[in-house]
Write a protein that holds these residues in place. Structure first.
Motif, PDB file in Angstrom:
ATOM      1  N   ASP A  44       4.312 -20.443 109.762  1.00 29.95           N
ATOM      2  CA  ASP A  44       3.218 -20.981 108.933  1.00 29.95           C
ATOM      3  C   ASP A  44       3.636 -21.022 107.461  1.00 29.95           C
ATOM      4  O   ASP A  44       3.380 -22.002 106.750  1.00 29.95           O
ATOM      5  N   GLY A  45       4.277 -19.950 107.012  1.00 23.19           N
ATOM      6  CA  GLY A  45       4.721 -19.907 105.627  1.00 23.19           C
ATOM      7  C   GLY A  45       5.796 -20.930 105.330  1.00 23.19           C
ATOM      8  O   GLY A  45       5.789 -21.574 104.268  1.00 23.19           O
ATOM      9  N   ALA A  46       6.722 -21.101 106.261  1.00 21.34           N
ATOM     10  CA  ALA A  46       7.782 -22.096 106.078  1.00 21.34           C
ATOM     11  C   ALA A  46       7.207 -23.509 106.039  1.00 21.34           C
ATOM     12  O   ALA A  46       7.672 -24.365 105.279  1.00 21.34           O
ATOM     13  N   GLU A  47       6.180 -23.754 106.845  1.00 19.66           N
ATOM     14  CA  GLU A  47       5.517 -25.065 106.811  1.00 19.66           C
ATOM     15  C   GLU A  47       4.842 -25.290 105.460  1.00 19.66           C
ATOM     16  O   GLU A  47       4.868 -26.411 104.922  1.00 19.66           O
ATOM     17  N   THR A  48       4.249 -24.249 104.918  1.00 18.90           N
ATOM     18  CA  THR A  48       3.643 -24.349 103.588  1.00 18.90           C
ATOM     19  C   THR A  48       4.681 -24.727 102.553  1.00 18.90           C
ATOM     20  O   THR A  48       4.453 -25.580 101.686  1.00 18.90           O
ATOM     21  N   ASP A  49       5.867 -24.092 102.632  1.00 16.98           N
ATOM     22  CA  ASP A  49       6.959 -24.436 101.723  1.00 16.98           C
ATOM     23  C   ASP A  49       7.367 -25.896 101.881  1.00 16.98           C
ATOM     24  O   ASP A  49       7.575 -26.609 100.889  1.00 16.98           O
ATOM     25  N   ALA A  50       7.486 -26.337 103.124  1.00 20.14           N
ATOM     26  CA  ALA A  50       7.939 -27.705 103.386  1.00 20.14           C
ATOM     27  C   ALA A  50       6.960 -28.737 102.833  1.00 20.14           C
ATOM     28  O   ALA A  50       7.363 -29.830 102.427  1.00 20.14           O
ATOM     29  N   ARG A  51       5.693 -28.374 102.825  1.00 16.07           N
ATOM     30  CA  ARG A  51       4.670 -29.295 102.322  1.00 16.07           C
ATOM     31  C   ARG A  51       4.497 -29.203 100.806  1.00 16.07           C
ATOM     32  O   ARG A  51       3.786 -30.013 100.209  1.00 16.07           O
ATOM     33  N   ALA A  53       3.011 -26.810  98.903  1.00 13.64           N
ATOM     34  CA  ALA A  53       1.671 -26.394  98.484  1.00 13.64           C
ATOM     35  C   ALA A  53       1.730 -25.571  97.201  1.00 13.64           C
ATOM     36  O   ALA A  53       2.698 -24.857  96.940  1.00 13.64           O
ATOM     37  N   GLY A  54       0.670 -25.664  96.387  1.00 16.05           N
ATOM     38  CA  GLY A  54       0.510 -24.830  95.205  1.00 16.05           C
ATOM     39  C   GLY A  54      -0.537 -23.767  95.472  1.00 16.05           C
ATOM     40  O   GLY A  54      -1.174 -23.754  96.538  1.00 16.05           O
ATOM     41  N   TYR A  55      -0.749 -22.879  94.502  1.00 14.62           N
ATOM     42  CA  TYR A  55      -1.645 -21.740  94.695  1.00 14.62           C
ATOM     43  C   TYR A  55      -2.581 -21.605  93.494  1.00 14.62           C
ATOM     44  O   TYR A  55      -2.131 -21.427  92.364  1.00 14.62           O
ATOM     45  N   GLU A  56      -3.866 -21.696  93.771  1.00 10.02           N
ATOM     46  CA  GLU A  56      -4.860 -21.592  92.705  1.00 10.02           C
ATOM     47  C   GLU A  56      -5.070 -20.145  92.272  1.00 10.02           C
ATOM     48  O   GLU A  56      -5.261 -19.869  91.096  1.00 10.02           O
ATOM     49  N   THR A  57      -5.056 -19.222  93.225  1.00 14.51           N
ATOM     50  CA  THR A  57      -5.362 -17.824  92.944  1.00 14.51           C
ATOM     51  C   THR A  57      -4.260 -16.924  93.485  1.00 14.51           C
ATOM     52  O   THR A  57      -3.466 -17.327  94.337  1.00 14.51           O
ATOM     53  N   ARG A  63      -1.462 -14.361 100.462  1.00 12.29           N
ATOM     54  CA  ARG A  63      -1.473 -14.788 101.861  1.00 12.29           C
ATOM     55  C   ARG A  63      -0.132 -15.425 102.229  1.00 12.29           C
ATOM     56  O   ARG A  63       0.435 -15.158 103.294  1.00 12.29           O
ATOM     57  N   TYR A  64       0.385 -16.260 101.338  1.00 14.28           N
ATOM     58  CA  TYR A  64       1.693 -16.882 101.563  1.00 14.28           C
ATOM     59  C   TYR A  64       2.791 -15.824 101.629  1.00 14.28           C
ATOM     60  O   TYR A  64       3.655 -15.859 102.517  1.00 14.28           O
ATOM     61  N   CYS A  65       2.762 -14.854 100.713  1.00 19.98           N
ATOM     62  CA  CYS A  65       3.777 -13.803 100.684  1.00 19.98           C
ATOM     63  C   CYS A  65       3.754 -12.985 101.973  1.00 19.98           C
ATOM     64  O   CYS A  65       4.808 -12.596 102.488  1.00 19.98           O
ATOM     65  N   ARG A  66       2.562 -12.716 102.486  1.00 18.83           N
ATOM     66  CA  ARG A  66       2.466 -11.957 103.734  1.00 18.83           C
ATOM     67  C   ARG A  66       3.069 -12.755 104.894  1.00 18.83           C
ATOM     68  O   ARG A  66       3.667 -12.179 105.811  1.00 18.83           O
ATOM     69  N   ARG A  67       2.930 -14.056 104.834  1.00 21.07           N
ATOM     70  CA  ARG A  67       3.473 -14.883 105.912  1.00 21.07           C
ATOM     71  C   ARG A  67       4.995 -14.925 105.879  1.00 21.07           C
ATOM     72  O   ARG A  67       5.643 -14.722 106.910  1.00 21.07           O
ATOM     73  N   GLY A 114      12.083 -28.599  90.447  1.00 20.70           N
ATOM     74  CA  GLY A 114      11.916 -29.356  91.680  1.00 20.70           C
ATOM     75  C   GLY A 114      10.475 -29.723  91.976  1.00 20.70           C
ATOM     76  O   GLY A 114      10.179 -30.232  93.066  1.00 20.70           O
ATOM     77  N   GLY A 115       9.591 -29.458  91.025  1.00 17.55           N
ATOM     78  CA  GLY A 115       8.181 -29.813  91.201  1.00 17.55           C
ATOM     79  C   GLY A 115       7.397 -28.842  92.059  1.00 17.55           C
ATOM     80  O   GLY A 115       6.313 -29.169  92.543  1.00 17.55           O
ATOM     81  N   ARG A 116       7.925 -27.625  92.256  1.00 14.32           N
ATOM     82  CA  ARG A 116       7.231 -26.616  93.059  1.00 14.32           C
ATOM     83  C   ARG A 116       6.670 -25.540  92.131  1.00 14.32           C
ATOM     84  O   ARG A 116       7.366 -25.072  91.224  1.00 14.32           O
ATOM     85  N   LEU A 117       5.453 -25.137  92.385  1.00 12.64           N
ATOM     86  CA  LEU A 117       4.805 -24.127  91.548  1.00 12.64           C
ATOM     87  C   LEU A 117       4.211 -23.044  92.439  1.00 12.64           C
ATOM     88  O   LEU A 117       3.283 -23.304  93.207  1.00 12.64           O
ATOM     89  N   TYR A 118       4.764 -21.838  92.318  1.00  9.34           N
ATOM     90  CA  TYR A 118       4.251 -20.705  93.082  1.00  9.34           C
ATOM     91  C   TYR A 118       3.402 -19.773  92.223  1.00  9.34           C
ATOM     92  O   TYR A 118       2.633 -18.985  92.755  1.00  9.34           O
ATOM     93  N   LEU A 119       3.544 -19.838  90.917  1.00  5.05           N
ATOM     94  CA  LEU A 119       2.710 -19.009  90.050  1.00  5.05           C
ATOM     95  C   LEU A 119       1.252 -19.416  90.204  1.00  5.05           C
ATOM     96  O   LEU A 119       0.943 -20.613  90.159  1.00  5.05           O
ATOM     97  N   PRO A 120       0.337 -18.468  90.396  1.00  6.83           N
ATOM     98  CA  PRO A 120      -1.079 -18.833  90.554  1.00  6.83           C
ATOM     99  C   PRO A 120      -1.617 -19.538  89.306  1.00  6.83           C
ATOM    100  O   PRO A 120      -1.373 -19.098  88.179  1.00  6.83           O
ATOM    101  N   ARG A 121      -2.317 -20.618  89.512  1.00 11.24           N
ATOM    102  CA  ARG A 121      -2.842 -21.374  88.376  1.00 11.24           C
ATOM    103  C   ARG A 121      -3.853 -20.563  87.577  1.00 11.24           C
ATOM    104  O   ARG A 121      -3.986 -20.743  86.370  1.00 11.24           O
ATOM    105  N   GLU A 122      -4.569 -19.644  88.244  1.00  9.65           N
ATOM    106  CA  GLU A 122      -5.526 -18.809  87.515  1.00  9.65           C
ATOM    107  C   GLU A 122      -4.801 -17.922  86.494  1.00  9.65           C
ATOM    108  O   GLU A 122      -5.352 -17.622  85.425  1.00  9.65           O
ATOM    109  N   ASP A 123      -3.581 -17.511  86.795  1.00  8.67           N
ATOM    110  CA  ASP A 123      -2.822 -16.683  85.858  1.00  8.67           C
ATOM    111  C   ASP A 123      -2.243 -17.518  84.728  1.00  8.67           C
ATOM    112  O   ASP A 123      -2.172 -17.061  83.578  1.00  8.67           O
ATOM    113  N   LEU A 124      -1.813 -18.736  85.051  1.00  6.06           N
ATOM    114  CA  LEU A 124      -1.374 -19.638  83.982  1.00  6.06           C
ATOM    115  C   LEU A 124      -2.523 -19.894  83.011  1.00  6.06           C
ATOM    116  O   LEU A 124      -2.351 -19.841  81.783  1.00  6.06           O
TER     117      LEU A 124
END
Length: 219
Positions: A44-51, A53-57, A63-67, A114-124
């Motif tokens: 599930d986590g690898a699929e998230t990476d492939a797509r 996805a960004g993280y709002e919170t 949840r991603y890290c646990r996966r 590469g256009g990937r953002l893992y930092l939570p947007r709420e923290d930015l």
């Protein structure tokens, strides 16, 4: 994504698999309490990476890290000697969160380019930053330092796993965690380092981490 889906299907038919890797996994799972279902989280986590996805919170990032990393902790625990497997699984999962935060911070410059953002947007937003054009506007070093301290807190908690493990297993966990502790400490003290390229430990630091892990496991 297709290959991940195929892997998921192979795991669902583990006992009848003829792929050598899956045959070996099935054999190991019969002999050790390996939570094979944790591979579902990993996929599930690898699929998230492939797509991409960004993280709002942070909750979403957690949840991603646990996966992608907590699952590895739980799977590893399956082949470790552990005095309390229920508690150990929770702590291994938490330790995985800490290590993945380290990965996120170590790769922040490469991911942004590469256009990937893992930092939570709420923290930015909290620190007045935004991701723009493969980089960041605002005091991004404050965000990075904040996340590094957060990772260290998760690491300290996750290391409560060590007393539950046999000596050999404990040394493995301490070696891996020690590497990430050193990495997170460097990032917390010098957050701009990760914007200059992928950060890694120097050879002497790796040797120090290994020596300390062996000494602590034997204490």
């Amino acid at each position: 994504l297709a290959q991940l889906d195929a892997t998921r299907g192979g795991l669902a038919r583990l006992e009848s698999a003829d792929d050598p890797v899956l045959v070996a996994l099935a054999d190991a799972a019969r002999r050790y309490p390996i939570p094979v279902e944790a591979f579902e989280d990993l996929i599930d986590g690898a699929e998230t990476d492939a797509r991409g996805a960004g993280y709002e919170t942070f909750s979403e990032l957690e949840r991603y890290c646990r996966r992608v990393a907590g699952s590895i902790g739980r799977l590893s625990l399956g082949v470790f000697d552990c005095s309390d497997r229920e508690l150990g699984a929770t702590l291994a999962d938490d330790l995985g969160v800490a290590l993945q935060i380290g990965n996120v911070l170590r790769d922040v410059s490469e991911d942004a380019a590469g256009g990937r953002l893992y930092l939570p947007r709420e923290d930015l937003d909290r620190f007045g930053c935004e991701a723009v054009g493969g980089g960041f506007n605002g005091p991004i070093e404050l965000v990075i330092a904040f996340e590094a301290e957060r990772g260290l807190a998760w690491l300290r908690h996750g290391l409560e796993l060590v007393p539950l493990l046999d000596r050999r297993s404990a040394s493995c966990v301490l070696a891996m965690a020690g590497k990430y502790r050193r990495l997170l400490e460097r990032i917390a003290s010098e957050p701009m380092l990760v914007l200059q390229g992928r950060l890694s430990l120097r050879p002497w630091e790796k040797g120090l981490v290994l020596a300390r892990s062996l000494a602590r496991a034997g204490a």
